[in-house]
Write a protein that holds these residues in place. Sequence first.
Motif, PDB file in Angstrom:
ATOM      1  N   PRO A  59       0.811  -1.227   0.000  1.00 27.79           N
ATOM      2  CA  PRO A  59       0.000   0.000   0.000  1.00 27.79           C
ATOM      3  C   PRO A  59       0.843   1.276   0.000  1.00 27.79           C
ATOM      4  CG  PRO A  59      -0.884  -1.582   1.575  1.00 27.79           C
ATOM      5  CD  PRO A  59       0.441  -2.130   1.102  1.00 27.79           C
ATOM      6  N   ALA A  60       1.949   1.267   0.746  1.00 21.80           N
ATOM      7  CA  ALA A  60       2.819   2.452   0.778  1.00 21.80           C
ATOM      8  C   ALA A  60       3.456   2.694  -0.585  1.00 21.80           C
ATOM      9  CB  ALA A  60       3.895   2.280   1.846  1.00 21.80           C
ATOM     10  N   ILE A  61       3.872   1.608  -1.249  1.00 27.35           N
ATOM     11  CA  ILE A  61       4.466   1.739  -2.582  1.00 27.35           C
ATOM     12  C   ILE A  61       3.453   2.330  -3.559  1.00 27.35           C
ATOM     13  CG2 ILE A  61       5.383   0.446  -4.556  1.00 27.35           C
ATOM     14  CD1 ILE A  61       6.537  -1.549  -2.538  1.00 27.35           C
ATOM     15  N   ASN A  62       2.196   1.843  -3.473  1.00 29.06           N
ATOM     16  CA  ASN A  62       1.158   2.351  -4.370  1.00 29.06           C
ATOM     17  C   ASN A  62       0.915   3.843  -4.142  1.00 29.06           C
ATOM     18  OD1 ASN A  62       0.575  -0.039  -5.762  1.00 29.06           O
ATOM     19  ND2 ASN A  62      -0.761  -0.770  -4.142  1.00 29.06           N
ATOM     20  N   LEU A  63       0.939   4.261  -2.886  1.00 27.21           N
ATOM     21  CA  LEU A  63       0.744   5.682  -2.580  1.00 27.21           C
ATOM     22  C   LEU A  63       1.897   6.526  -3.126  1.00 27.21           C
ATOM     23  CD1 LEU A  63      -0.658   5.596   1.072  1.00 27.21           C
ATOM     24  CD2 LEU A  63      -1.845   6.352  -0.985  1.00 27.21           C
ATOM     25  N   ILE A  64       3.125   6.009  -3.008  1.00 28.98           N
ATOM     26  CA  ILE A  64       4.285   6.734  -3.543  1.00 28.98           C
ATOM     27  C   ILE A  64       4.171   6.878  -5.061  1.00 28.98           C
ATOM     28  CG2 ILE A  64       6.781   6.604  -3.928  1.00 28.98           C
ATOM     29  CD1 ILE A  64       6.951   5.213  -1.153  1.00 28.98           C
ATOM     30  N   MET A  65       3.801   5.771  -5.728  1.00 32.26           N
ATOM     31  CA  MET A  65       3.659   5.819  -7.187  1.00 32.26           C
ATOM     32  C   MET A  65       2.555   6.785  -7.598  1.00 32.26           C
ATOM     33  SD  MET A  65       4.083   1.765  -8.116  1.00 32.26           S
ATOM     34  CE  MET A  65       3.745   2.039  -9.853  1.00 32.26           C
ATOM     35  N   ARG A  66       1.493   6.792  -6.810  1.00 33.92           N
ATOM     36  CA  ARG A  66       0.404   7.710  -7.120  1.00 33.92           C
ATOM     37  C   ARG A  66       0.873   9.157  -6.981  1.00 33.92           C
ATOM     38  NH1 ARG A  66      -5.571   8.034  -4.245  1.00 33.92           N
ATOM     39  NH2 ARG A  66      -6.228   9.942  -5.281  1.00 33.92           N
ATOM     40  N   GLY A  67       1.643   9.431  -5.937  1.00 33.23           N
ATOM     41  CA  GLY A  67       2.175  10.776  -5.745  1.00 33.23           C
ATOM     42  C   GLY A  67       3.071  11.197  -6.893  1.00 33.23           C
ATOM     43  N   GLU A  68       3.920  10.281  -7.349  1.00 32.93           N
ATOM     44  CA  GLU A  68       4.803  10.588  -8.478  1.00 32.93           C
ATOM     45  C   GLU A  68       4.000  10.893  -9.741  1.00 32.93           C
ATOM     46  OE1 GLU A  68       7.284   7.189  -8.720  1.00 32.93           O
ATOM     47  OE2 GLU A  68       8.703   7.883  -7.188  1.00 32.93           O
ATOM     48  N   ASN A  69       2.948  10.088  -9.967  1.00 26.41           N
ATOM     49  CA  ASN A  69       2.129  10.306 -11.159  1.00 26.41           C
ATOM     50  C   ASN A  69       1.428  11.655 -11.115  1.00 26.41           C
ATOM     51  OD1 ASN A  69       2.710   7.870 -12.415  1.00 26.41           O
ATOM     52  ND2 ASN A  69       1.089   6.769 -11.353  1.00 26.41           N
ATOM     53  N   GLN A  70       0.950  12.026  -9.911  1.00 29.64           N
ATOM     54  CA  GLN A  70       0.260  13.312  -9.791  1.00 29.64           C
ATOM     55  C   GLN A  70       1.216  14.473 -10.041  1.00 29.64           C
ATOM     56  OE1 GLN A  70      -2.147  13.913  -6.347  1.00 29.64           O
ATOM     57  NE2 GLN A  70      -3.352  12.064  -6.655  1.00 29.64           N
ATOM     58  N   ILE A  71       2.456  14.338  -9.569  1.00 30.27           N
ATOM     59  CA  ILE A  71       3.441  15.400  -9.811  1.00 30.27           C
ATOM     60  C   ILE A  71       3.757  15.494 -11.295  1.00 30.27           C
ATOM     61  CG2 ILE A  71       5.845  16.063  -9.429  1.00 30.27           C
ATOM     62  CD1 ILE A  71       5.577  14.849  -6.603  1.00 30.27           C
ATOM     63  N   LEU A  72       3.908  14.326 -11.945  1.00 34.44           N
ATOM     64  CA  LEU A  72       4.243  14.320 -13.362  1.00 34.44           C
ATOM     65  C   LEU A  72       3.145  14.944 -14.218  1.00 34.44           C
ATOM     66  CD1 LEU A  72       5.853  10.770 -13.672  1.00 34.44           C
ATOM     67  CD2 LEU A  72       7.029  12.978 -13.872  1.00 34.44           C
ATOM     68  N   VAL A 259     -19.843   7.465  -4.994  1.00 31.73           N
ATOM     69  CA  VAL A 259     -18.402   7.574  -5.215  1.00 31.73           C
ATOM     70  C   VAL A 259     -17.735   7.692  -3.856  1.00 31.73           C
ATOM     71  CG1 VAL A 259     -16.556   9.043  -6.098  1.00 31.73           C
ATOM     72  CG2 VAL A 259     -18.605   8.671  -7.464  1.00 31.73           C
ATOM     73  N   GLY A 260     -16.705   6.912  -3.629  1.00 33.50           N
ATOM     74  CA  GLY A 260     -15.942   6.994  -2.393  1.00 33.50           C
ATOM     75  C   GLY A 260     -14.489   7.298  -2.692  1.00 33.50           C
ATOM     76  N   TYR A 261     -13.892   8.203  -1.914  1.00 31.34           N
ATOM     77  CA  TYR A 261     -12.473   8.501  -2.093  1.00 31.34           C
ATOM     78  C   TYR A 261     -11.838   8.813  -0.760  1.00 31.34           C
ATOM     79  CZ  TYR A 261     -13.990  13.424  -2.002  1.00 31.34           C
ATOM     80  OH  TYR A 261     -14.544  14.631  -1.657  1.00 31.34           O
ATOM     81  N   ASN A 262     -10.524   8.710  -0.724  1.00 27.79           N
ATOM     82  CA  ASN A 262      -9.752   8.874   0.508  1.00 27.79           C
ATOM     83  C   ASN A 262      -9.459  10.353   0.740  1.00 27.79           C
ATOM     84  OD1 ASN A 262      -7.884   8.795   2.619  1.00 27.79           O
ATOM     85  ND2 ASN A 262      -6.985   6.875   1.894  1.00 27.79           N
ATOM     86  N   SER A 263      -9.972  10.885   1.832  1.00 33.99           N
ATOM     87  CA  SER A 263      -9.809  12.319   2.107  1.00 33.99           C
ATOM     88  C   SER A 263      -8.371  12.684   2.440  1.00 33.99           C
ATOM     89  CB  SER A 263     -10.718  12.735   3.264  1.00 33.99           C
ATOM     90  OG  SER A 263     -10.396  11.992   4.429  1.00 33.99           O
ATOM     91  N   ARG A 264      -7.548  11.679   2.776  1.00 33.57           N
ATOM     92  CA  ARG A 264      -6.151  11.967   3.137  1.00 33.57           C
ATOM     93  C   ARG A 264      -5.246  12.110   1.925  1.00 33.57           C
ATOM     94  NH1 ARG A 264      -5.358   6.816   6.829  1.00 33.57           N
ATOM     95  NH2 ARG A 264      -6.435   6.034   4.985  1.00 33.57           N
ATOM     96  N   VAL A 265      -5.764  11.734   0.758  1.00 37.96           N
ATOM     97  CA  VAL A 265      -4.955  11.799  -0.466  1.00 37.96           C
ATOM     98  C   VAL A 265      -5.654  12.728  -1.460  1.00 37.96           C
ATOM     99  CG1 VAL A 265      -3.906  10.494  -2.328  1.00 37.96           C
ATOM    100  CG2 VAL A 265      -4.195   9.426  -0.087  1.00 37.96           C
ATOM    101  N   PRO A 266      -4.993  13.799  -1.904  1.00 35.41           N
ATOM    102  CA  PRO A 266      -5.630  14.744  -2.845  1.00 35.41           C
ATOM    103  C   PRO A 266      -6.036  14.046  -4.142  1.00 35.41           C
ATOM    104  CG  PRO A 266      -3.575  15.644  -1.971  1.00 35.41           C
ATOM    105  CD  PRO A 266      -3.616  14.208  -1.553  1.00 35.41           C
ATOM    106  N   LEU A 267      -7.211  14.393  -4.638  1.00 36.88           N
ATOM    107  CA  LEU A 267      -7.663  13.856  -5.913  1.00 36.88           C
ATOM    108  C   LEU A 267      -6.944  14.542  -7.063  1.00 36.88           C
ATOM    109  CD1 LEU A 267     -11.538  13.656  -5.378  1.00 36.88           C
ATOM    110  CD2 LEU A 267     -10.022  11.717  -5.772  1.00 36.88           C
ATOM    111  N   SER A 268      -6.612  13.776  -8.092  1.00 35.31           N
ATOM    112  CA  SER A 268      -6.015  14.351  -9.300  1.00 35.31           C
ATOM    113  C   SER A 268      -7.079  15.142 -10.052  1.00 35.31           C
ATOM    114  CB  SER A 268      -5.473  13.242 -10.202  1.00 35.31           C
ATOM    115  OG  SER A 268      -6.544  12.445 -10.699  1.00 35.31           O
ATOM    116  N   GLU A 269      -6.630  15.983 -10.981  1.00 42.56           N
ATOM    117  CA  GLU A 269      -7.573  16.754 -11.788  1.00 42.56           C
ATOM    118  C   GLU A 269      -8.452  15.828 -12.617  1.00 42.56           C
ATOM    119  OE1 GLU A 269      -8.188  20.106 -11.778  1.00 42.56           O
ATOM    120  OE2 GLU A 269      -6.908  19.978 -10.005  1.00 42.56           O
ATOM    121  N   ALA A 270      -7.877  14.726 -13.073  1.00 44.04           N
ATOM    122  CA  ALA A 270      -8.656  13.757 -13.863  1.00 44.04           C
ATOM    123  C   ALA A 270      -9.784  13.170 -13.017  1.00 44.04           C
ATOM    124  CB  ALA A 270      -7.738  12.643 -14.371  1.00 44.04           C
ATOM    125  N   SER A 271      -9.473  12.807 -11.777  1.00 43.71           N
ATOM    126  CA  SER A 271     -10.487  12.238 -10.892  1.00 43.71           C
ATOM    127  C   SER A 271     -11.577  13.254 -10.578  1.00 43.71           C
ATOM    128  CB  SER A 271      -9.844  11.752  -9.595  1.00 43.71           C
ATOM    129  OG  SER A 271      -8.959  10.682  -9.846  1.00 43.71           O
TER     130      SER A 271
END
Length: 284
Positions: A59-72, A259-271
Amino acid sequence: MAKSLSFSGASKKLYISQSAVSQSIKSLEKKLGRQLFIRSTKSVKLTPDGEMLFKHIEPAINLIMRGENQILESNTLNGGQLRIGASDTICRYYLVPYIKAFHEHFPNVHIKVTNGTSAHCVDFLENGQVDFIVTNYPNPRINTIANTIRVREFRDIFIAGNNYYMLKNKELSFRDMLQYPILMLDQNSMTSEFLHGLFRQRKLELVPEVELSSNDLLIDLARIGLGIAFVPDFCVSDKDPDLFRIRTSEDYPTRSLVVGYNSRVPLSEASKYFIDSLKNDFHG
């Protein structure tokens, strides 16, 4: 390494040498006092201890990858990913038109849909595998998610094929329904829990004839006359010549798609864009 199960594959992804990968693993195994990989000349496998550690780390790896994708993607809709979790039924009968429209507007955004039951979708969200989920509600599992948005109401209906034509103009009670074979989703689904609850409220025991994991199969079996199926109304066309809705003499609650989403993780513009498109079509 735990994903690729290959020293060469891991070294290429990490841009380091195979020996550096090997030394890092040995150092971690020494620190933990446990062997994490079973090595042979032809393959590498995780030990039970390795699988346990990876389960917690993923789960931590997935969150890191998600963060990288959002920055990119730099808060634009010119790239990045849209990761959705939903059941097969919700994808096919509700989300497909929205996915099609989104892709036509933003062809550079990679769309990934992960399928699972409504309960499993909550796991996808908690593990960081998806950005948001679309699920049936009520759903006890979704209470762990801080943010939910209702996007559609629907009614579950009883349907039958022409073999049961004698029921077409009748109203059946839940007790009457037990005289006929009931076709329904299996016990892992929220729909199964919902239907069993309706019968329990009336002090009736429901023993289904068929339990499946697919609403499509339930509809097909009802069409060929195997029994009465219980499915969401958005799965069946009123114009289907081989199926009809059975009227019930007792009312029962509607349900919702949320629709459910995690309030601790910012949603991307696409989402954000995709969720807004669902919200804008809902007039409940």
